[in-house]
Design an enzyme around this catalytic site. Structure first.
Site, mmCIF file in Angstrom:
data_model
loop_
_atom_site.group_PDB
_atom_site.id
_atom_site.type_symbol
_atom_site.label_atom_id
_atom_site.label_comp_id
_atom_site.label_asym_id
_atom_site.label_seq_id
_atom_site.Cartn_x
_atom_site.Cartn_y
_atom_site.Cartn_z
ATOM 1 N N TRP A 102 21.802 31.550 56.271
ATOM 2 C CA TRP A 102 23.212 31.485 56.688
ATOM 3 C C TRP A 102 23.483 32.472 57.814
ATOM 4 O O TRP A 102 24.225 32.173 58.745
ATOM 5 C CB TRP A 102 24.141 31.705 55.495
ATOM 6 C CG TRP A 102 24.081 30.540 54.562
ATOM 7 C CD1 TRP A 102 23.587 30.526 53.299
ATOM 8 C CD2 TRP A 102 24.492 29.190 54.837
ATOM 9 N NE1 TRP A 102 23.666 29.258 52.764
ATOM 10 C CE2 TRP A 102 24.214 28.429 53.690
ATOM 11 C CE3 TRP A 102 25.055 28.557 55.941
ATOM 12 C CZ2 TRP A 102 24.489 27.060 53.621
ATOM 13 C CZ3 TRP A 102 25.339 27.190 55.876
ATOM 14 C CH2 TRP A 102 25.052 26.462 54.711
ATOM 15 N N ASP A 172 30.265 37.410 55.560
ATOM 16 C CA ASP A 172 30.302 36.042 55.033
ATOM 17 C C ASP A 172 29.988 36.139 53.545
ATOM 18 O O ASP A 172 28.833 36.140 53.129
ATOM 19 C CB ASP A 172 29.273 35.167 55.748
ATOM 20 C CG ASP A 172 29.128 33.797 55.077
ATOM 21 O OD1 ASP A 172 29.916 33.489 54.160
ATOM 22 O OD2 ASP A 172 28.216 33.047 55.481
ATOM 23 N N LYS A 196 31.456 27.821 46.258
ATOM 24 C CA LYS A 196 30.377 28.461 45.518
ATOM 25 C C LYS A 196 30.957 29.101 44.248
ATOM 26 O O LYS A 196 30.550 28.786 43.146
ATOM 27 C CB LYS A 196 29.680 29.528 46.368
ATOM 28 C CG LYS A 196 29.228 29.052 47.759
ATOM 29 C CD LYS A 196 28.130 28.006 47.694
ATOM 30 C CE LYS A 196 27.874 27.265 48.992
ATOM 31 N NZ LYS A 196 27.657 28.030 50.192
HETATM 32 C C1 PLP Z 1 27.439 27.618 51.579
HETATM 33 C C2 PLP Z 1 27.467 28.762 52.520
HETATM 34 C C3 PLP Z 1 27.951 28.613 53.824
HETATM 35 C C4 PLP Z 1 28.441 27.287 54.370
HETATM 36 O O1 PLP Z 1 29.665 26.981 53.829
HETATM 37 P P1 PLP Z 1 30.485 25.707 54.336
HETATM 38 O O2 PLP Z 1 31.775 25.883 53.615
HETATM 39 O O3 PLP Z 1 29.720 24.498 53.966
HETATM 40 O O4 PLP Z 1 30.651 25.823 55.809
HETATM 41 C C5 PLP Z 1 27.965 29.723 54.640
HETATM 42 N N1 PLP Z 1 27.538 30.916 54.208
HETATM 43 C C6 PLP Z 1 27.068 31.096 52.956
HETATM 44 C C7 PLP Z 1 26.602 32.455 52.528
HETATM 45 C C8 PLP Z 1 27.016 30.023 52.077
HETATM 46 O O5 PLP Z 1 26.546 30.193 50.831
#
Ligand code: PLP
Length: 360
Positions: A102, A172, A196
């Protein structure tokens, strides 16, 4: 009805209590005569739902008053662009610490809008460890430092907030958001896709320090512009109303569990059990440096890859769903977010023990 233990990395399992409440309120939300999906986002009913969810999130995380809380669309990936478009400001330089897939995506996207520098990377050892903060090559003129507290695919997680000096720290936090207490005041921006650990897909929380609201690039789309969205209470355009509502129910559930200190204890217990079992076996292994193993996403490999298909099929039959690892890592991955009950981890361990006995 029979619900499985769902180990999906995302969209992921939600608390049964949340789904039951949503079910009970589906056709007629609190005597409004309509579903939350059918309401005007400008009406008093939905505005109260949005305000309640926002207040609960602020309470859970102890968000200081000089931070704004936004509920946006476009996912965490949208914020890969939103962060540089809002924060790169005059210097046009930002530092990125990449500890998994990511982070790699985030730096690539940021490079479209300015100079995104690689300050540190864990790629040389396959993202199984985190380079020590002392070795990071931080720029003196960076507008911010971006990192990924929990890498969902590799299963590596920072156990502490890194100290990066004066540049605003941007996280993030998609896959460990609300899994443990966080000192928000150490961050410039925290963002997290809900699907998540905080709710359904379609909505992304952004927590931003107010002094960072004024620097968006002219080309920043209005829906990603933190200042414009803050001024409009995240309703510059139609928000993801139903997802926002489900997030509110999930926050309420978390408060009823005792908040983030309480859920962290449970998360530590769940993850420790699983890692202890894996480490104690010659049949399974987890390649990640024990000091930075994720409490949320536990990748593991079988002694023989040829057994993967059988493992997954028998697990599915035992009510243990979606254990296949990401294709870039292989093997298995058990995502054990807040909503995965401890009994699910116990059932997984029992299954793994029996599988090893039959195949080891
Ligand atoms: C799943 C995830 C993403 C992507 O998320 P989206 O909502 O599909 O854009 C980005 N960063 C992390 C750490 C993730 O687990």
């Amino acid at each position: 009805m029979s619900r499985v233990y769902n180990f999906s990395a995302g969209p992921a399992t939600l608390p049964v209590e949340v789904l039951e409440k949503a079910q009970a309120e589906m056709l007629d939300w609190q005597d409004s005569g309509m579903s939350v999906m059918e309401m005007s986002h400008r009406g008093s009913a939905f505005v109260s739902i949005a305000e309640d969810a926002t207040a609960r999130l602020r309470r859970l995380l102890n968000v200081p008053d000089d931070y704004s809380v936004l509920f946006l669309q476009g996912g965490a990936a949208g914020q890969f662009a939103g962060v540089p478009l809002n924060l790169m400001g005059h210097s046009q330089i930002a530092d990125y610490v990449v500890t998994g897939n990511w982070g790699k995506k985030a730096i690539k996207e940021a490079g479209k809008y300015g100079e995104a520098r690689l300050a540190a990377s864990g790629e040389a050892d396959g993202f199984t460890s985190i380079p020590p903060v002392a070795d990071w090559q931080l720029s003196s003129d960076a507008a911010y430092v971006h990192y990924t507290p929990n890498e969902t695919i590799q299963g590596v997680e920072f156990q502490e907030t890194p100290d990066v000096g004066n540049a605003p720290l941007v996280a993030d936090m998609s896959s460990d958001f609300l899994s443990r207490p966080v000192d928000v005041s150490k961050y410039g921006v925290i963002y997290a896709g809900a699907q998540k650990n905080a709710g359904p897909a379609g909505i992304t929380m952004v927590i931003v320090r107010n002094d960072l609201l004024e620097q968006a690039q002219a080309a920043c789309p209005m829906v990603l512009d933190y200042k414009q969205q803050r001024d409009a209470d995240s309703m510059l355009n139609t928000p993801a109303c139903y997802a926002w509502y489900i997030c509110g129910l999930t926050f309420e559930w978390l408060e009823n569990q005792g908040g983030l200190e309480a859920i962290e204890k449970i998360n530590i217990r769940k993850a420790s059990k699983l890692y202890d079992f894996i480490d104690g076996s010659d049949f399974y292994r987890n390649p990640v440096d024990p000091a930075v193993r994720s409490r949320m996403n536990v990748p593991f490999l079988l002694a023989d890859d040829a057994l993967n298909k059988t493992f997954l099929a028998q697990a599915e039959d035992a009510g243990l769903s979606t254990l296949k690892g990401h294709r870039s890592v292989g093997g298995m991955r058990a995502s054990i977010y807040n909503a995965m009950p401890e009994s699910g981890v116990d059932a997984l361990i029992e299954f793994m023990r029996a599988f090893e006995k039959d195949n080891g």
